[in-house]
Write a protein that holds these residues in place. Sequence first.
Motif, mmCIF file in Angstrom:
data_model
loop_
_atom_site.group_PDB
_atom_site.id
_atom_site.type_symbol
_atom_site.label_atom_id
_atom_site.label_comp_id
_atom_site.label_asym_id
_atom_site.label_seq_id
_atom_site.Cartn_x
_atom_site.Cartn_y
_atom_site.Cartn_z
ATOM 1 N N VAL A 271 -5.008 -16.116 -1.680
ATOM 2 C CA VAL A 271 -6.434 -15.898 -1.909
ATOM 3 C C VAL A 271 -7.109 -17.219 -2.284
ATOM 4 C CG1 VAL A 271 -8.121 -14.826 -3.455
ATOM 5 C CG2 VAL A 271 -6.245 -13.465 -2.539
ATOM 6 N N ASP B 82 -13.218 -14.166 7.209
ATOM 7 C CA ASP B 82 -12.337 -13.043 7.558
ATOM 8 C C ASP B 82 -10.972 -13.230 6.908
ATOM 9 O OD1 ASP B 82 -14.290 -11.889 9.048
ATOM 10 O OD2 ASP B 82 -13.441 -12.402 11.001
ATOM 11 N N MET C 35 -11.169 -12.449 3.243
ATOM 12 C CA MET C 35 -11.208 -11.004 3.001
ATOM 13 C C MET C 35 -9.816 -10.398 3.174
ATOM 14 S SD MET C 35 -14.737 -9.912 3.176
ATOM 15 C CE MET C 35 -14.937 -8.643 4.396
ATOM 16 N N GLU C 36 -9.106 -10.848 4.216
ATOM 17 C CA GLU C 36 -7.767 -10.336 4.490
ATOM 18 C C GLU C 36 -6.828 -10.692 3.336
ATOM 19 O OE1 GLU C 36 -6.607 -8.357 6.564
ATOM 20 O OE2 GLU C 36 -4.451 -8.716 6.668
ATOM 21 N N HIS D 47 -7.667 -11.152 0.221
ATOM 22 C CA HIS D 47 -8.029 -10.270 -0.900
ATOM 23 C C HIS D 47 -7.472 -8.869 -0.685
ATOM 24 C CE1 HIS D 47 -10.630 -12.467 -3.628
ATOM 25 N NE2 HIS D 47 -11.125 -13.107 -2.588
ATOM 26 N N ARG D 48 -7.547 -8.388 0.573
ATOM 27 C CA ARG D 48 -7.070 -7.049 0.881
ATOM 28 C C ARG D 48 -5.563 -6.946 0.631
ATOM 29 N NH1 ARG D 48 -4.787 -4.186 4.544
ATOM 30 N NH2 ARG D 48 -4.411 -5.951 5.921
ATOM 31 N N LEU D 49 -4.814 -7.964 1.073
ATOM 32 C CA LEU D 49 -3.363 -7.965 0.884
ATOM 33 C C LEU D 49 -3.015 -7.933 -0.600
ATOM 34 C CD1 LEU D 49 -2.223 -10.582 3.544
ATOM 35 C CD2 LEU D 49 -1.862 -8.115 3.607
ATOM 36 N N ASP E 238 -4.991 -6.876 -3.110
ATOM 37 C CA ASP E 238 -5.398 -5.574 -3.655
ATOM 38 C C ASP E 238 -4.361 -4.504 -3.337
ATOM 39 O OD1 ASP E 238 -7.673 -6.654 -4.658
ATOM 40 O OD2 ASP E 238 -9.015 -5.819 -3.151
ATOM 41 N N ASP E 239 -3.927 -4.464 -2.068
ATOM 42 C CA ASP E 239 -2.914 -3.483 -1.653
ATOM 43 C C ASP E 239 -1.671 -3.614 -2.510
ATOM 44 O OD1 ASP E 239 -4.527 -2.568 0.289
ATOM 45 O OD2 ASP E 239 -3.300 -3.241 1.989
ATOM 46 N N HIS E 240 -1.260 -4.852 -2.718
ATOM 47 C CA HIS E 240 -0.033 -5.098 -3.455
ATOM 48 C C HIS E 240 -0.172 -4.638 -4.903
ATOM 49 C CE1 HIS E 240 3.288 -7.464 -5.272
ATOM 50 N NE2 HIS E 240 3.882 -7.056 -4.175
ATOM 51 N N LYS F 244 -2.280 -2.350 -6.040
ATOM 52 C CA LYS F 244 -2.362 -0.884 -6.069
ATOM 53 C C LYS F 244 -0.978 -0.257 -5.930
ATOM 54 C CE LYS F 244 -6.973 -0.342 -4.240
ATOM 55 N NZ LYS F 244 -7.401 -0.759 -2.923
#
Length: 106
Positions: A41, A87, A90-91, A93-95, A97-99, A101
């Motif tokens: 990130v 992009d 964002m990806e 951050h998404r990775l 966040d997923d981790h 969660k």
Amino acid sequence: MAQCAYCKAETQLYFANVPVCIQCADARSPEQTRASLFQNVADATMRAEAASEAFQKVVKEIPSGMPHADGAQRIKNVSRQLSKARDEMMEAHRLLDDHIKRGDDN
Ligand SMILES: [Zn+2]
């Protein structure tokens, strides 16, 4: 995107310069996976900021009014780079966040 060194899945995550997907990384070390995702990130944010600066610079350099063909092409190029960098950020951050969660579910 790079391929995981273990299972060949596509990944943007690296452990000590070796591309590793999140599944394989988690199996080896969840702590290091999270640290790598944070680093991911941070790196992506820096690239997006640099791309944003490059974009501003080009826009400022092009004289106002109708940009000639060369100027329009340069704006197109930096704007494409900026949107790609955003992009990727964002990806990243998404990775992360997923981790986080998934970790909370355990
Ligand atoms: Zn893998």
